[in-house]
Design a protein around this motif. Structure first.
Motif, PDB file in Angstrom:
ATOM      1  N   LEU A  16     -14.350 -49.458 -14.171  1.00  0.00           N
ATOM      2  CA  LEU A  16     -13.346 -50.128 -14.609  1.00  0.00           C
ATOM      3  C   LEU A  16     -13.271 -50.301 -16.172  1.00  0.00           C
ATOM      4  N   ILE A  17     -14.530 -50.534 -16.911  1.00  0.00           N
ATOM      5  CA  ILE A  17     -14.490 -50.646 -18.399  1.00  0.00           C
ATOM      6  C   ILE A  17     -14.137 -49.374 -18.940  1.00  0.00           C
ATOM      7  N   ARG A  18     -14.528 -48.339 -18.418  1.00  0.00           N
ATOM      8  CA  ARG A  18     -14.120 -46.972 -18.716  1.00  0.00           C
ATOM      9  C   ARG A  18     -12.528 -46.502 -18.878  1.00  0.00           C
ATOM     10  N   LEU A  19     -12.089 -47.270 -17.832  1.00  0.00           N
ATOM     11  CA  LEU A  19     -10.622 -46.845 -17.708  1.00  0.00           C
ATOM     12  C   LEU A  19      -9.967 -47.826 -18.569  1.00  0.00           C
ATOM     13  N   ILE A  20     -10.309 -49.172 -18.471  1.00  0.00           N
ATOM     14  CA  ILE A  20      -9.580 -50.165 -19.416  1.00  0.00           C
ATOM     15  C   ILE A  20      -9.762 -49.587 -21.000  1.00  0.00           C
ATOM     16  N   GLY A  21     -11.021 -49.226 -21.270  1.00  0.00           N
ATOM     17  CA  GLY A  21     -11.239 -48.548 -22.742  1.00  0.00           C
ATOM     18  C   GLY A  21     -10.289 -47.486 -22.977  1.00  0.00           C
ATOM     19  N   GLU A  22     -10.007 -46.531 -21.936  1.00  0.00           N
ATOM     20  CA  GLU A  22      -8.876 -45.588 -22.172  1.00  0.00           C
ATOM     21  C   GLU A  22      -7.653 -46.008 -22.143  1.00  0.00           C
ATOM     22  N   ARG A  23      -7.264 -47.102 -21.464  1.00  0.00           N
ATOM     23  CA  ARG A  23      -6.083 -47.748 -21.445  1.00  0.00           C
ATOM     24  C   ARG A  23      -5.718 -48.225 -22.798  1.00  0.00           C
ATOM     25  N   ILE A  24      -6.594 -48.934 -23.504  1.00  0.00           N
ATOM     26  CA  ILE A  24      -6.465 -49.564 -24.664  1.00  0.00           C
ATOM     27  C   ILE A  24      -6.230 -48.421 -25.924  1.00  0.00           C
ATOM     28  N   ARG A  25      -7.052 -47.554 -25.851  1.00  0.00           N
ATOM     29  CA  ARG A  25      -7.081 -46.234 -26.647  1.00  0.00           C
ATOM     30  C   ARG A  25      -5.572 -45.519 -26.597  1.00  0.00           C
ATOM     31  N   LEU A  26      -4.832 -45.549 -25.239  1.00  0.00           N
ATOM     32  CA  LEU A  26      -3.653 -45.131 -25.224  1.00  0.00           C
ATOM     33  C   LEU A  26      -2.593 -46.168 -25.888  1.00  0.00           C
ATOM     34  N   ALA A  27      -2.984 -47.551 -25.484  1.00  0.00           N
ATOM     35  CA  ALA A  27      -1.946 -48.475 -26.238  1.00  0.00           C
ATOM     36  C   ALA A  27      -1.996 -48.479 -27.670  1.00  0.00           C
ATOM     37  N   THR A  28      -3.060 -48.218 -28.461  1.00  0.00           N
ATOM     38  CA  THR A  28      -3.223 -47.946 -29.798  1.00  0.00           C
ATOM     39  C   THR A  28      -2.020 -46.790 -30.239  1.00  0.00           C
ATOM     40  N   ARG A  77      -2.412 -58.153 -22.733  1.00  0.00           N
ATOM     41  CA  ARG A  77      -2.758 -58.997 -24.247  1.00  0.00           C
ATOM     42  C   ARG A  77      -3.757 -58.327 -24.870  1.00  0.00           C
ATOM     43  N   ALA A  78      -4.869 -57.607 -24.197  1.00  0.00           N
ATOM     44  CA  ALA A  78      -5.773 -56.774 -24.869  1.00  0.00           C
ATOM     45  C   ALA A  78      -5.039 -55.541 -25.275  1.00  0.00           C
ATOM     46  N   SER A  79      -4.191 -54.726 -24.505  1.00  0.00           N
ATOM     47  CA  SER A  79      -3.612 -53.593 -25.014  1.00  0.00           C
ATOM     48  C   SER A  79      -2.690 -54.019 -26.046  1.00  0.00           C
ATOM     49  N   THR A  80      -1.929 -55.081 -26.317  1.00  0.00           N
ATOM     50  CA  THR A  80      -0.792 -55.386 -27.064  1.00  0.00           C
ATOM     51  C   THR A  80      -1.800 -55.747 -28.531  1.00  0.00           C
ATOM     52  N   ARG A  81      -2.965 -56.297 -28.400  1.00  0.00           N
ATOM     53  CA  ARG A  81      -3.755 -56.592 -29.466  1.00  0.00           C
ATOM     54  C   ARG A  81      -4.303 -55.077 -30.135  1.00  0.00           C
ATOM     55  N   ALA A  82      -4.442 -54.282 -29.536  1.00  0.00           N
ATOM     56  CA  ALA A  82      -4.827 -52.861 -29.949  1.00  0.00           C
ATOM     57  C   ALA A  82      -3.757 -52.202 -30.663  1.00  0.00           C
ATOM     58  N   GLN A  83      -2.496 -52.549 -30.132  1.00  0.00           N
ATOM     59  CA  GLN A  83      -1.441 -51.866 -31.111  1.00  0.00           C
ATOM     60  C   GLN A  83      -1.126 -52.569 -32.524  1.00  0.00           C
ATOM     61  N   LEU A  84      -1.987 -53.599 -32.673  1.00  0.00           N
ATOM     62  CA  LEU A  84      -1.779 -54.419 -34.055  1.00  0.00           C
ATOM     63  C   LEU A  84      -2.661 -53.950 -35.060  1.00  0.00           C
ATOM     64  N   VAL A  85      -2.580 -52.477 -35.519  1.00  0.00           N
ATOM     65  CA  VAL A  85      -3.443 -51.893 -36.137  1.00  0.00           C
ATOM     66  C   VAL A  85      -3.073 -51.760 -37.693  1.00  0.00           C
ATOM     67  N   ASN A  86      -1.778 -51.942 -37.805  1.00  0.00           N
ATOM     68  CA  ASN A  86      -1.331 -51.498 -39.092  1.00  0.00           C
ATOM     69  C   ASN A  86      -1.021 -52.715 -39.827  1.00  0.00           C
ATOM     70  N   ARG A  87      -1.981 -52.744 -40.877  1.00  0.00           N
ATOM     71  CA  ARG A  87      -1.997 -54.018 -41.736  1.00  0.00           C
ATOM     72  C   ARG A  87      -0.894 -54.015 -42.870  1.00  0.00           C
ATOM     73  N   LEU A  88      -0.308 -55.067 -43.013  1.00  0.00           N
ATOM     74  CA  LEU A  88       0.814 -55.139 -44.090  1.00  0.00           C
ATOM     75  C   LEU A  88       0.481 -55.531 -45.219  1.00  0.00           C
ATOM     76  N   ASN A  89       0.906 -54.935 -46.363  1.00  0.00           N
ATOM     77  CA  ASN A  89       0.564 -55.379 -47.812  1.00  0.00           C
ATOM     78  C   ASN A  89       1.294 -56.674 -48.090  1.00  0.00           C
ATOM     79  N   ILE A  90       0.837 -57.656 -47.359  1.00  0.00           N
ATOM     80  CA  ILE A  90       1.495 -59.207 -47.353  1.00  0.00           C
ATOM     81  C   ILE A  90       0.420 -60.115 -47.623  1.00  0.00           C
ATOM     82  N   GLY A  91       0.613 -60.976 -48.571  1.00  0.00           N
ATOM     83  CA  GLY A  91      -0.597 -62.301 -48.632  1.00  0.00           C
ATOM     84  C   GLY A  91       0.262 -63.474 -48.150  1.00  0.00           C
TER      85      GLY A  91
END
Length: 334
Positions: A16-28, A77-91
């Motif tokens: 299960l851990i392996r599959l969820i990890g793979e799912r999060i990779r795909l979500a990214t 939620r975990a998959s959605t968080r993994a999609q937030l990898v693009n940091r914005l140049n905003i302060g």
């Protein structure tokens, strides 16, 4: 026997851990594609499809609906968080370290450089300055006192009620040269607010600031809704927030009157959801009071609730409740 069963469970957990990890990779990867296409990270229709599939699938193994929904939502939620990898140049500077301020700081720091300050500290100049404070004269005084520091920044409030503070801040933005976009996060203190909604209201001075703010909140995983005016916001919130709180508090009093507590074993399946919402409102009952006192539409909506209650009771008594509800829906649409 027991040890063998546990080893089997351990093996399944590893898979299960392996599959969820793979799912999060795909979500990214999906997150990268969404950003390249200019699409929102949040897709409610897709989430609904996933949850339905989990409920139906786990239901075949005897898992109840509530548990299945919880499992599906955690993975989403975990998959959605993994999609937030693009940091914005905003302060971002957040003034106010209360419930809303802390939650926003935690969420926005995933995509922006965030400074969280107390309301009595001199604000750090930044691209976006958020007032996570109460709608009082003190909040307005912060803008006046530090107007030079805020020049050319995008200033936001997070007030649950917009009138009359919206116009006052808008006037200050015209006078002192900062951009103003009003915001209302439709949540309090949450460990993981991804997928929650933030309402935005542009002002005369928003300009391109509205686009930057939308990118910030959407990039952090929020659902963004733009309304046209503070009056529209307060009228809708009188139903969405005030009426909701009034009804929950009224039901709480009714239950207490007959000696029932929030943890009553007599609660039906559907009532348990209501009791959870009721408990949350009771934990912050001062918020309900503020919403009612400050929202100019509160009393008219509360009076309307009384009239609607009579209609519902009459419809139930006559066996024509669907006719009443249909008529009510038409009224709301108008």
């Amino acid at each position: 026997m027991l040890s063998e069963l546990r080893r089997s469970i351990d093996n399944i957990d590893e898979e299960l851990i392996r599959l969820i990890g793979e799912r999060i990779r795909l979500a990214t990867e999906i997150g990268r594609v969404k950003r390249s296409l200019g699409l929102s990270i949040i897709d409610r229709d897709r989430e609904g499809e996933v949850i339905t599939r989990w409920v139906e699938g786990l239901g075949r193994f005897g898992v109840d609906v509530e548990t299945a929904i919880g499992i599906a939502q955690s993975i989403i939620r975990a998959s959605t968080r993994a999609q937030l990898v693009n940091r914005l140049n905003i302060g971002v500077t957040i003034i106010g370290s209360g419930r809303v301020g802390r939650t926003l700081a935690k969420a926005l720091s995933a995509v922006a450089d965030v400074v969280l300050q107390r309301h009595d500290e001199e604000p750090v100049p930044n691209d976006i300055v958020i007032l996570a404070t109460k709608p009082t004269e003190n909040s307005l005084n912060i803008l006046v006192k530090y107007s030079v520091r805020l020049r050319d920044s995008i200033v936001m409030d997070t007030f649950s009620v917009k009138t009359p503070m919206f116009r006052l801040i808008e006037d200050e933005s015209l006078r002192h040269g900062f951009h103003y976009v009003s915001a209302h996060p439709l949540f309090g203190e949450l460990d993981n607010p991804i997928g929650e909604t933030v309402v935005l209201i542009p002002s005369k001075t928003s300009g391109d600031g509205l686009g930057m703010v939308k990118n910030l909140f959407a990039g952090a995983g929020f659902n963004v809704v733009v309304l046209g005016s503070p009056e529209e916001h307060d009228r809708l919130m009188a139903y969405i927030q005030v009426a909701h709180h009034v009804l929950l508090l009224t039901l709480y009093m009714a239950l207490r009157r007959v000696g029932l507590s929030l943890d009553t074993p007599l609660a039906t399946h559907s009532l348990r959801y209501t009791l959870k919402a009721m408990e949350r409102v009771l934990e912050q009952v001062e918020v309900s009071s503020e919403l009612f006192r400050f929202n100019p539409y509160s009393r008219s909506v509360a009076e309307e609730l009384g009239d609607l209650l009579k209609e519902v009771i009459e419809g139930l008594g006559k066996g024509d409740i669907m006719g009443v509800l249909s008529h009510d829906n038409q009224g709301i649409q108008r």
